[in-house]
Design a protein around this motif. Structure first.
Motif, PDB file in Angstrom:
ATOM      1  N   GLY A  23       0.814  -1.212   0.000  1.00  0.00           N
ATOM      2  CA  GLY A  23       0.000   0.000   0.000  1.00  0.00           C
ATOM      3  C   GLY A  23       0.841   1.251   0.000  1.00  0.00           C
ATOM      4  O   GLY A  23       0.526   2.232  -0.676  1.00  0.00           O
ATOM      5  N   PHE A  24       1.931   1.230   0.762  1.00  0.00           N
ATOM      6  CA  PHE A  24       2.839   2.380   0.827  1.00  0.00           C
ATOM      7  C   PHE A  24       3.450   2.653  -0.549  1.00  0.00           C
ATOM      8  O   PHE A  24       3.455   3.789  -1.034  1.00  0.00           O
ATOM      9  CB  PHE A  24       3.944   2.098   1.850  1.00  0.00           C
ATOM     10  CG  PHE A  24       4.868   3.263   2.075  1.00  0.00           C
ATOM     11  CD1 PHE A  24       4.569   4.223   3.024  1.00  0.00           C
ATOM     12  CD2 PHE A  24       6.044   3.390   1.348  1.00  0.00           C
ATOM     13  CE1 PHE A  24       5.416   5.304   3.237  1.00  0.00           C
ATOM     14  CE2 PHE A  24       6.900   4.462   1.543  1.00  0.00           C
ATOM     15  CZ  PHE A  24       6.587   5.428   2.500  1.00  0.00           C
ATOM     16  N   ILE A  25       3.951   1.596  -1.185  1.00  0.00           N
ATOM     17  CA  ILE A  25       4.584   1.740  -2.497  1.00  0.00           C
ATOM     18  C   ILE A  25       3.554   2.119  -3.555  1.00  0.00           C
ATOM     19  O   ILE A  25       3.787   2.991  -4.400  1.00  0.00           O
ATOM     20  CB  ILE A  25       5.291   0.430  -2.891  1.00  0.00           C
ATOM     21  CG1 ILE A  25       6.464   0.151  -1.948  1.00  0.00           C
ATOM     22  CG2 ILE A  25       5.775   0.485  -4.336  1.00  0.00           C
ATOM     23  CD1 ILE A  25       7.134  -1.184  -2.179  1.00  0.00           C
ATOM     24  N   ASP A  26       2.390   1.477  -3.506  1.00  0.00           N
ATOM     25  CA  ASP A  26       1.369   1.700  -4.526  1.00  0.00           C
ATOM     26  C   ASP A  26       0.865   3.133  -4.514  1.00  0.00           C
ATOM     27  O   ASP A  26       0.558   3.703  -5.564  1.00  0.00           O
ATOM     28  CB  ASP A  26       0.201   0.738  -4.305  1.00  0.00           C
ATOM     29  CG  ASP A  26      -0.625   0.546  -5.558  1.00  0.00           C
ATOM     30  OD1 ASP A  26      -0.047   0.139  -6.588  1.00  0.00           O
ATOM     31  OD2 ASP A  26      -1.841   0.814  -5.527  1.00  0.00           O
ATOM     32  N   ALA A  65      -5.472   6.285  -0.831  1.00  0.00           N
ATOM     33  CA  ALA A  65      -4.517   7.129  -1.541  1.00  0.00           C
ATOM     34  C   ALA A  65      -5.237   8.215  -2.327  1.00  0.00           C
ATOM     35  O   ALA A  65      -4.834   9.385  -2.318  1.00  0.00           O
ATOM     36  CB  ALA A  65      -3.661   6.276  -2.478  1.00  0.00           C
ATOM     37  N   SER A  66      -6.318   7.827  -3.002  1.00  0.00           N
ATOM     38  CA  SER A  66      -7.089   8.789  -3.782  1.00  0.00           C
ATOM     39  C   SER A  66      -7.660   9.890  -2.896  1.00  0.00           C
ATOM     40  O   SER A  66      -7.596  11.085  -3.241  1.00  0.00           O
ATOM     41  CB  SER A  66      -8.227   8.064  -4.514  1.00  0.00           C
ATOM     42  OG  SER A  66      -9.077   8.987  -5.169  1.00  0.00           O
ATOM     43  N   TYR A  67      -8.204   9.512  -1.751  1.00  0.00           N
ATOM     44  CA  TYR A  67      -8.791  10.493  -0.833  1.00  0.00           C
ATOM     45  C   TYR A  67      -7.731  11.449  -0.305  1.00  0.00           C
ATOM     46  O   TYR A  67      -7.986  12.652  -0.152  1.00  0.00           O
ATOM     47  CB  TYR A  67      -9.479   9.777   0.330  1.00  0.00           C
ATOM     48  CG  TYR A  67      -9.971  10.725   1.395  1.00  0.00           C
ATOM     49  CD1 TYR A  67     -11.061  11.554   1.167  1.00  0.00           C
ATOM     50  CD2 TYR A  67      -9.333  10.808   2.631  1.00  0.00           C
ATOM     51  CE1 TYR A  67     -11.514  12.444   2.138  1.00  0.00           C
ATOM     52  CE2 TYR A  67      -9.771  11.685   3.604  1.00  0.00           C
ATOM     53  CZ  TYR A  67     -10.863  12.497   3.352  1.00  0.00           C
ATOM     54  OH  TYR A  67     -11.296  13.376   4.313  1.00  0.00           O
ATOM     55  N   PHE A 221      -2.091   5.448   3.184  1.00  0.00           N
ATOM     56  CA  PHE A 221      -2.203   6.758   3.851  1.00  0.00           C
ATOM     57  C   PHE A 221      -0.823   7.381   4.031  1.00  0.00           C
ATOM     58  O   PHE A 221      -0.579   8.529   3.652  1.00  0.00           O
ATOM     59  CB  PHE A 221      -2.896   6.600   5.201  1.00  0.00           C
ATOM     60  CG  PHE A 221      -2.906   7.853   6.023  1.00  0.00           C
ATOM     61  CD1 PHE A 221      -3.764   8.893   5.721  1.00  0.00           C
ATOM     62  CD2 PHE A 221      -2.047   7.987   7.108  1.00  0.00           C
ATOM     63  CE1 PHE A 221      -3.770  10.054   6.481  1.00  0.00           C
ATOM     64  CE2 PHE A 221      -2.042   9.135   7.870  1.00  0.00           C
ATOM     65  CZ  PHE A 221      -2.908  10.174   7.560  1.00  0.00           C
ATOM     66  N   PHE A 222       0.106   6.593   4.572  1.00  0.00           N
ATOM     67  CA  PHE A 222       1.463   7.097   4.795  1.00  0.00           C
ATOM     68  C   PHE A 222       2.205   7.285   3.471  1.00  0.00           C
ATOM     69  O   PHE A 222       2.980   8.227   3.322  1.00  0.00           O
ATOM     70  CB  PHE A 222       2.234   6.155   5.713  1.00  0.00           C
ATOM     71  CG  PHE A 222       1.789   6.205   7.143  1.00  0.00           C
ATOM     72  CD1 PHE A 222       2.076   7.307   7.937  1.00  0.00           C
ATOM     73  CD2 PHE A 222       1.061   5.162   7.701  1.00  0.00           C
ATOM     74  CE1 PHE A 222       1.660   7.363   9.257  1.00  0.00           C
ATOM     75  CE2 PHE A 222       0.636   5.208   9.016  1.00  0.00           C
ATOM     76  CZ  PHE A 222       0.938   6.310   9.802  1.00  0.00           C
ATOM     77  N   ALA A 227       4.527  10.915  -0.542  1.00  0.00           N
ATOM     78  CA  ALA A 227       4.671  11.332  -1.932  1.00  0.00           C
ATOM     79  C   ALA A 227       4.371  12.815  -2.095  1.00  0.00           C
ATOM     80  O   ALA A 227       5.092  13.540  -2.790  1.00  0.00           O
ATOM     81  CB  ALA A 227       3.739  10.508  -2.825  1.00  0.00           C
ATOM     82  N   ILE A 228       3.304  13.284  -1.445  1.00  0.00           N
ATOM     83  CA  ILE A 228       2.914  14.686  -1.560  1.00  0.00           C
ATOM     84  C   ILE A 228       3.976  15.591  -0.932  1.00  0.00           C
ATOM     85  O   ILE A 228       4.348  16.628  -1.492  1.00  0.00           O
ATOM     86  CB  ILE A 228       1.545  14.911  -0.893  1.00  0.00           C
ATOM     87  CG1 ILE A 228       0.456  14.169  -1.679  1.00  0.00           C
ATOM     88  CG2 ILE A 228       1.217  16.406  -0.817  1.00  0.00           C
ATOM     89  CD1 ILE A 228      -0.880  14.107  -0.973  1.00  0.00           C
ATOM     90  N   THR A 229       4.473  15.178   0.213  1.00  0.00           N
ATOM     91  CA  THR A 229       5.489  15.977   0.907  1.00  0.00           C
ATOM     92  C   THR A 229       6.822  15.961   0.158  1.00  0.00           C
ATOM     93  O   THR A 229       7.479  16.993   0.006  1.00  0.00           O
ATOM     94  CB  THR A 229       5.711  15.452   2.337  1.00  0.00           C
ATOM     95  OG1 THR A 229       4.460  15.465   3.043  1.00  0.00           O
ATOM     96  CG2 THR A 229       6.716  16.321   3.076  1.00  0.00           C
ATOM     97  N   GLY A 230       7.224  14.794  -0.321  1.00  0.00           N
ATOM     98  CA  GLY A 230       8.509  14.660  -0.998  1.00  0.00           C
ATOM     99  C   GLY A 230       8.512  15.212  -2.409  1.00  0.00           C
ATOM    100  O   GLY A 230       9.565  15.582  -2.924  1.00  0.00           O
TER     101      GLY A 230
END
Length: 257
Positions: A23-26, A65-67, A221-222, A227-230
């Motif tokens: 989930g983290f990678i996806d 992830a979408s949310y 979620f993480f 991704a957004i932060t990095g």
């Protein structure tokens, strides 16, 4: 599937741990199925249940992830209505014909296509964000893009997130972060649509699917927040690594194995 496979706590725990990482990678780059599908097969699920159960868990992860991207205003559904509709319709059709369509030629081409996505992002550079962050998104290609990738996700699935990311970068004036938001959101739509067909066909193991889905949601979620932060500097190397890993696995599976 034997009952002990579906109720064994140790098996469920291992699958949940794999699902968290997937989930983290996806959520960052796609390709979570690279981990979850082999894990389900190793756990002893019959082949006809692997796809449906994987779709159930993947739907949870892609939803989270979408949310997360939507909440950060990195995906605007109103701009993508045609793509959303096309994706849902394509996934329903794809899942419906999955059991009748000979997929050998698709499988042979998969490693080449997935590898091409990685090469594009590796050497093609990363598009910069447009000056106007609210610039309208052209609708010309949304329907065919959604129909094609939705159909593919319903029929097969591996690499769908990568295809969405790269095709969105090519077709629209978006940066990598927003393209990832589009990919995760469309992936959720196609997962949910295809899942409805698998549920109707009775090809879902609910206990395993829900257990993995819960872990996928936490990982997603993480992953999405990271991704957004990095930003693009973080997403690009992860994306390329996932794509290369997916290429090797698909090549081994469909060319040499």
């Amino acid at each position: 599937m034997p009952l002990e496979f579906s109720t064994d706590p140790t098996t469920l725990l291992i699958l949940a741990a794999v699902a968290f990482v997937a989930g983290f990678i996806d959520a960052i780059a796609g390709g979570g199925g690279l981990l979850t599908t082999p894990a389900l097969m190793t756990a002893g699920l019959p082949p006809h249940l692997v796809l449906g159960t994987n779709k159930l868990s993947s739907t949870f992860g892609s939803a989270m992830a979408s949310y997360t991207f939507f909440r950060r205003k990195l995906f605007h559904p109103k701009q993508w209505i045609r793509a959303l509709v096309g994706t849902a319709v394509g996934a329903l059709i794809g899942a419906g014909v999955a059991h009748y369509l000979p997929a050998e030629w698709i499988n042979q081409m998969l490693p080449v296509i997935v590898f091409g996505c990685g090469v594009y992002l590796l050497f093609g550079g990363t598009p910069k964000a447009p000056l106007d962050s609210d610039a309208p998104i052209k609708k010309k290609w949304q329907l065919p893009q959604g129909l094609g990738l939705g159909f593919y996700d319903g029929v097969a699935g591996p690499g769908t997130g990568a295809f969405w990311t790269v095709s969105t970068l090519l077709l629209y004036p978006l940066d990598l972060v927003k393209a990832s938001g589009v990919a995760r959101s469309m992936n959720f739509v196609s997962n949910a649509a295809a899942l409805s067909v698998f549920i109707f066909s009775g090809q879902v193991n609910w206990l395993i699917g829900l257990s993995m889905g819960s872990s996928l949601m936490v990982g997603a979620f993480f992953g999405a927040r990271t991704a957004i932060t990095g930003g693009a500097k973080f997403i690009r190397p992860v994306f390329i690594t996932v794509v290369l890993g997916l290429t090797v696995r698909l090549a081994w599976q469909h060319w040499f194995h």
